[in-house]
Design an enzyme around this catalytic site. Structure first.
Site, PDB file in Angstrom:
ATOM      1  N   TRP A  71      29.028  30.888  36.003  1.00  0.00           N
ATOM      2  CA  TRP A  71      28.190  32.160  35.818  1.00  0.00           C
ATOM      3  C   TRP A  71      27.930  32.537  34.442  1.00  0.00           C
ATOM      4  O   TRP A  71      27.608  33.622  34.326  1.00  0.00           O
ATOM      5  CB  TRP A  71      29.155  33.214  36.660  1.00  0.00           C
ATOM      6  CG  TRP A  71      30.407  33.049  36.347  1.00  0.00           C
ATOM      7  CD1 TRP A  71      31.103  33.698  35.156  1.00  0.00           C
ATOM      8  CD2 TRP A  71      31.521  32.465  36.772  1.00  0.00           C
ATOM      9  NE1 TRP A  71      32.231  33.415  35.326  1.00  0.00           N
ATOM     10  CE2 TRP A  71      32.624  32.786  36.310  1.00  0.00           C
ATOM     11  CE3 TRP A  71      31.678  31.621  38.151  1.00  0.00           C
ATOM     12  CZ2 TRP A  71      33.971  32.162  36.629  1.00  0.00           C
ATOM     13  CZ3 TRP A  71      32.953  31.046  38.478  1.00  0.00           C
ATOM     14  CH2 TRP A  71      33.870  31.316  37.710  1.00  0.00           C
ATOM     15  N   ARG A  72      28.418  31.888  33.331  1.00  0.00           N
ATOM     16  CA  ARG A  72      28.397  32.175  32.049  1.00  0.00           C
ATOM     17  C   ARG A  72      27.150  31.652  31.268  1.00  0.00           C
ATOM     18  O   ARG A  72      26.672  30.600  31.781  1.00  0.00           O
ATOM     19  CB  ARG A  72      29.538  31.752  31.502  1.00  0.00           C
ATOM     20  CG  ARG A  72      30.056  32.370  30.275  1.00  0.00           C
ATOM     21  CD  ARG A  72      31.464  32.102  29.736  1.00  0.00           C
ATOM     22  NE  ARG A  72      32.345  32.956  30.114  1.00  0.00           N
ATOM     23  CZ  ARG A  72      33.888  32.724  29.661  1.00  0.00           C
ATOM     24  NH1 ARG A  72      34.497  31.680  29.194  1.00  0.00           N
ATOM     25  NH2 ARG A  72      34.803  33.464  30.073  1.00  0.00           N
ATOM     26  N   CYS A  91      52.229  31.465  22.300  1.00  0.00           N
ATOM     27  CA  CYS A  91      52.311  32.152  21.253  1.00  0.00           C
ATOM     28  C   CYS A  91      51.611  31.405  20.034  1.00  0.00           C
ATOM     29  O   CYS A  91      50.968  31.769  18.999  1.00  0.00           O
ATOM     30  CB  CYS A  91      53.331  32.948  20.986  1.00  0.00           C
ATOM     31  SG  CYS A  91      53.591  34.134  22.453  1.00  0.00           S
ATOM     32  N   GLN A 124      41.520  39.428  41.692  1.00  0.00           N
ATOM     33  CA  GLN A 124      42.724  38.968  42.265  1.00  0.00           C
ATOM     34  C   GLN A 124      42.699  37.621  42.536  1.00  0.00           C
ATOM     35  O   GLN A 124      43.452  37.005  43.296  1.00  0.00           O
ATOM     36  CB  GLN A 124      43.295  39.783  43.436  1.00  0.00           C
ATOM     37  CG  GLN A 124      43.389  41.183  42.913  1.00  0.00           C
ATOM     38  CD  GLN A 124      44.849  41.516  42.199  1.00  0.00           C
ATOM     39  OE1 GLN A 124      45.537  41.584  42.752  1.00  0.00           O
ATOM     40  NE2 GLN A 124      44.393  41.741  40.912  1.00  0.00           N
ATOM     41  N   TYR A 155      40.765  38.260  50.707  1.00  0.00           N
ATOM     42  CA  TYR A 155      40.543  39.662  50.836  1.00  0.00           C
ATOM     43  C   TYR A 155      39.006  39.837  51.113  1.00  0.00           C
ATOM     44  O   TYR A 155      38.182  40.061  50.562  1.00  0.00           O
ATOM     45  CB  TYR A 155      40.762  39.832  48.921  1.00  0.00           C
ATOM     46  CG  TYR A 155      42.095  40.325  48.643  1.00  0.00           C
ATOM     47  CD1 TYR A 155      42.916  41.005  49.527  1.00  0.00           C
ATOM     48  CD2 TYR A 155      42.541  39.809  47.504  1.00  0.00           C
ATOM     49  CE1 TYR A 155      44.199  41.381  49.036  1.00  0.00           C
ATOM     50  CE2 TYR A 155      43.893  40.025  46.963  1.00  0.00           C
ATOM     51  CZ  TYR A 155      44.494  40.813  47.789  1.00  0.00           C
ATOM     52  OH  TYR A 155      45.894  40.995  47.421  1.00  0.00           O
ATOM     53  N   ASP A 202      41.393  44.417  32.772  1.00  0.00           N
ATOM     54  CA  ASP A 202      42.084  43.986  33.860  1.00  0.00           C
ATOM     55  C   ASP A 202      43.288  43.501  33.760  1.00  0.00           C
ATOM     56  O   ASP A 202      43.854  44.077  32.533  1.00  0.00           O
ATOM     57  CB  ASP A 202      40.979  42.602  34.237  1.00  0.00           C
ATOM     58  CG  ASP A 202      41.447  41.417  33.329  1.00  0.00           C
ATOM     59  OD1 ASP A 202      41.571  41.697  32.173  1.00  0.00           O
ATOM     60  OD2 ASP A 202      41.146  40.429  33.552  1.00  0.00           O
ATOM     61  N   TYR A 252      37.321  48.485  36.790  1.00  0.00           N
ATOM     62  CA  TYR A 252      37.252  47.159  36.111  1.00  0.00           C
ATOM     63  C   TYR A 252      35.676  46.365  36.162  1.00  0.00           C
ATOM     64  O   TYR A 252      35.197  46.146  35.186  1.00  0.00           O
ATOM     65  CB  TYR A 252      38.372  46.185  36.572  1.00  0.00           C
ATOM     66  CG  TYR A 252      37.707  44.875  36.091  1.00  0.00           C
ATOM     67  CD1 TYR A 252      38.023  44.271  34.738  1.00  0.00           C
ATOM     68  CD2 TYR A 252      37.107  43.784  36.915  1.00  0.00           C
ATOM     69  CE1 TYR A 252      37.498  43.303  34.444  1.00  0.00           C
ATOM     70  CE2 TYR A 252      36.794  42.615  36.627  1.00  0.00           C
ATOM     71  CZ  TYR A 252      36.994  42.249  35.381  1.00  0.00           C
ATOM     72  OH  TYR A 252      36.556  41.204  34.792  1.00  0.00           O
ATOM     73  N   LEU A 254      38.739  32.195  50.842  1.00  0.00           N
ATOM     74  CA  LEU A 254      38.878  32.756  49.501  1.00  0.00           C
ATOM     75  C   LEU A 254      39.922  34.303  49.423  1.00  0.00           C
ATOM     76  O   LEU A 254      40.367  34.487  48.626  1.00  0.00           O
ATOM     77  CB  LEU A 254      37.273  33.227  49.051  1.00  0.00           C
ATOM     78  CG  LEU A 254      37.323  33.429  47.510  1.00  0.00           C
ATOM     79  CD1 LEU A 254      37.941  32.331  46.611  1.00  0.00           C
ATOM     80  CD2 LEU A 254      36.125  33.837  46.984  1.00  0.00           C
ATOM     81  N   GLU A 292      32.195  38.207  39.210  1.00  0.00           N
ATOM     82  CA  GLU A 292      33.322  39.378  39.141  1.00  0.00           C
ATOM     83  C   GLU A 292      34.055  39.886  40.440  1.00  0.00           C
ATOM     84  O   GLU A 292      35.203  40.110  40.395  1.00  0.00           O
ATOM     85  CB  GLU A 292      32.636  40.667  38.521  1.00  0.00           C
ATOM     86  CG  GLU A 292      32.335  40.197  36.886  1.00  0.00           C
ATOM     87  CD  GLU A 292      33.611  39.903  36.124  1.00  0.00           C
ATOM     88  OE1 GLU A 292      34.942  40.173  36.772  1.00  0.00           O
ATOM     89  OE2 GLU A 292      33.556  39.351  35.027  1.00  0.00           O
TER      90      GLU A 292
END
Length: 355
Positions: free
Chosen positions: A21-22, A201, A43, A83, A139, A121, A81, A38
Site C-alpha cells: 500500500w506504500r 537500541c 491492532q 475484529y 498509534d 488515529y 483477520l 490502515e
DNA sequence: AAGGCGTGGTG
DNA sequence: TCACCAAGCCT
C-alpha cells in the site's frame, strides 16, 4: 525536535520498507489503498495484513467496486483477520465515500472521523499519509517511542494525554515538511527497532538523544501498564449436523457482537465457569452425540472458550422443526471447499466433519 | 469510560 | 510452548 526529525527521516530513507500500500519514495499513494491498509492494520501486524490487502485490491480494485461488493463476499474475504466490525464498517464507509464524496476521500480529520471505523488515529494517518498534510498521528508504536524517548512515568492509559503533548511537538507543522514519511518513520521505528520486548537500541537512529538511554533505564518497562486481568473461561457445544443428502447446518451470526455477521457452525450459548449450558431450544427432542475426544479451544481477547463437539445425523432438513431463519444448509463439499470463509474458530472444526 | 471485540506474529 | 500483545474503534 529538529534533531529527532532529521535523524529519524534519514533512517527512514535508508531503511524504508516496501509495502503493497506504500507508494514509491516521493510519490503520492492511492488514498483507497491507504485507508484500506490502515483499517486492516488496526491492532494487526503488517505480516498478517499483506495477503488480505492483496486479496481485497484484486477483488475490488477501486472504492466504487468495494462499495458495490456483496456483503457476504466481503465478510468471507475478511474471515481470519479478526475484529469483524472493521469489515462491516469498511463496507458502510465505502458506500459513503463512493456515494456522497464521489469516491474522493475527505481531506479533513473532522470529515474522516464521521466515517464508521475511522477514529483519532486513522483519520490522522490518512491526512498524513494519503494527503501528505501535517497531522498528529499517534498509534501504539508512537506511544511506545514517545514514552521511552521522554521517559514518561505515568501509567497507561492515563499517560496518553502527556504522550500527545510530546507528539504535538514532534509533528509540529513548523518543521514537519514530510508529514506522511514522518508518521510512517516513527511507526516503522516502533515496529522494527523500538519493539515492546527486547528493543534494538543499538540500531536506533535517535539513541544518542533518547532519554531512556541517557538515564540507563529499561526501555521494555515502558510505557508503564496496569497489571492484566486473567481471562475467564467459557464453555459450550459446537455441532456437526448433517442430512442424508450431505447437507451441513451452518449459522449466520447476528450483525452485532462477537463474530458479528460471520457464518459458522451452530453452537450453544457459551457460559462462564466450569459447567456446560443446555443445548439450544431448536435441538429439543433430538439428541446430538458427543464426538469422542474432540474439544475446540479458542482464545479471544477477553475470554477463553472450550467447545465440546457433538454430531447429529438427520434424515432431511425438515427433521429439525422450529429452526430459526438464521440457520442455513450448505453442501458438505462446499463447506470444506469454502473453509476459509469461516472465522478461525470455525475453521478449526472443519477437519472433524468428515467422519 | 471501561470493557467488548480476533487472530497470529513474535521471542 | 506459551504469554504477550498489535499501525484502535465503538458504546
Amino acid at each position: 525536535m529538529g534533531g529527532f526529525y532529521n535523524d529519524i527521516l534519514e533512517w527512514y530513507d535508508r531503511h524504508r520498507r516496501v509495502l503493497p500500500w506504500r507508494a514509491e519514495a516521493g510519490k503520492k499513494p492511492d488514498s483507497y489503498h491507504v485507508w484500506l491498509s490502515e483499517i486492516m492494520l488496526q491492532q494487526t501486524v503488517v505480516a498478517a495484513v499483506i495477503p488480505y490487502f492483496q486479496k481485497f485490491v484484486d477483488k475490488w480494485p477501486t472504492i466504487h467496486d468495494l462499495a458495490d461488493a456483496d456483503p457476504d463476499a466481503l465478510m468471507a474475504a475478511w474471515a481470519g483477520l479478526g475484529y469483524y466490525a472493521r469489515a462491516r464498517n469498511l463496507h458502510k464507509a465505502a458506500k459513503m465515500i463512493s456515494d456522497t464524496y464521489s469516491g474522493i476521500f475527505p481531506d479533513t480529520e473532522q470529515a474522516l472521523k464521521k466515517l464508521p471505523g475511522i477514529g483519532d488515529y486513522t483519520s490522522a494517518a490518512i491526512i498524513a499519509i494519503a494527503h501528505d498534510k501535517p497531522a498528529v498521528v499517534i498509534d501504539g508504536n508512537v506511544e511506545r517511542v514517545m514514552s521511552r524517548f521522554f521517559v514518561i512515568e505515568s501509567q497507561m492509559p492515563a499517560a496518553k494525554a502527556e504522550i500527545r503533548r510530546y507528539a504535538v511537538q514532534i509533528y509540529d507543522p513548523a518543521h514537519n515538511r514530510r508529514p506522511g514519511d514522518l508518521a510512517q518513520a516513527i511507526m516503522d521505528l516502533g515496529a522494527g527497532i523500538c519493539t515492546p520486548q527486547s528493543p534494538s537500541c543499538g540500531n536506533c537512529p535517535v539513541q544518542s538523544r533518547c532519554r531512556i538511554i541517557l538515564e540507563a533505564a529499561s526501555p521494555e518497562e515502558y510505557p508503564r501498564k496496569a497489571i492484566k486481568k486473567t481471562k475467564k473461561q467459557r464453555r459450550g457445544y459446537i455441532y456437526h449436523i448433517e442430512t442424508e443428502a450431505g447437507e451441513v447446518l451452518l449459522e449466520k451470526r447476528a450483525e452485532k457482537g462477537l463474530l458479528g455477521g460471520m457464518t459458522g457452525f451452530p453452537t450453544s450459548e457459551w457460559v462462564t465457569g466450569s459447567s456446560y449450558p443446555d443445548h439450544p431450544g431448536w435441538l429439543e427432542g433430538l439428541s446430538p452425540a458427543p464426538i469422542k475426544n474432540v474439544l475446540i479451544k479458542h482464545v479471544f481477547t477477553h475470554f477463553e472458550l472450550s467447545m465440546k463437539a457433538c454430531r447429529l445425523r438427520v434424515a432431511d432438513k425438515d427433521s429439525i422443526r422450529n429452526l430459526p431463519a438464521t440457520y442455513i444448509w450448505r453442501s458438505k463439499s462446499a463447506v470444506i471447499d469454502r473453509k476459509n470463509d469461516f472465522p478461525t474458530i470455525f475453521r478449526k472444526f472443519v477437519p472433524f466433519i468428515n467422519s
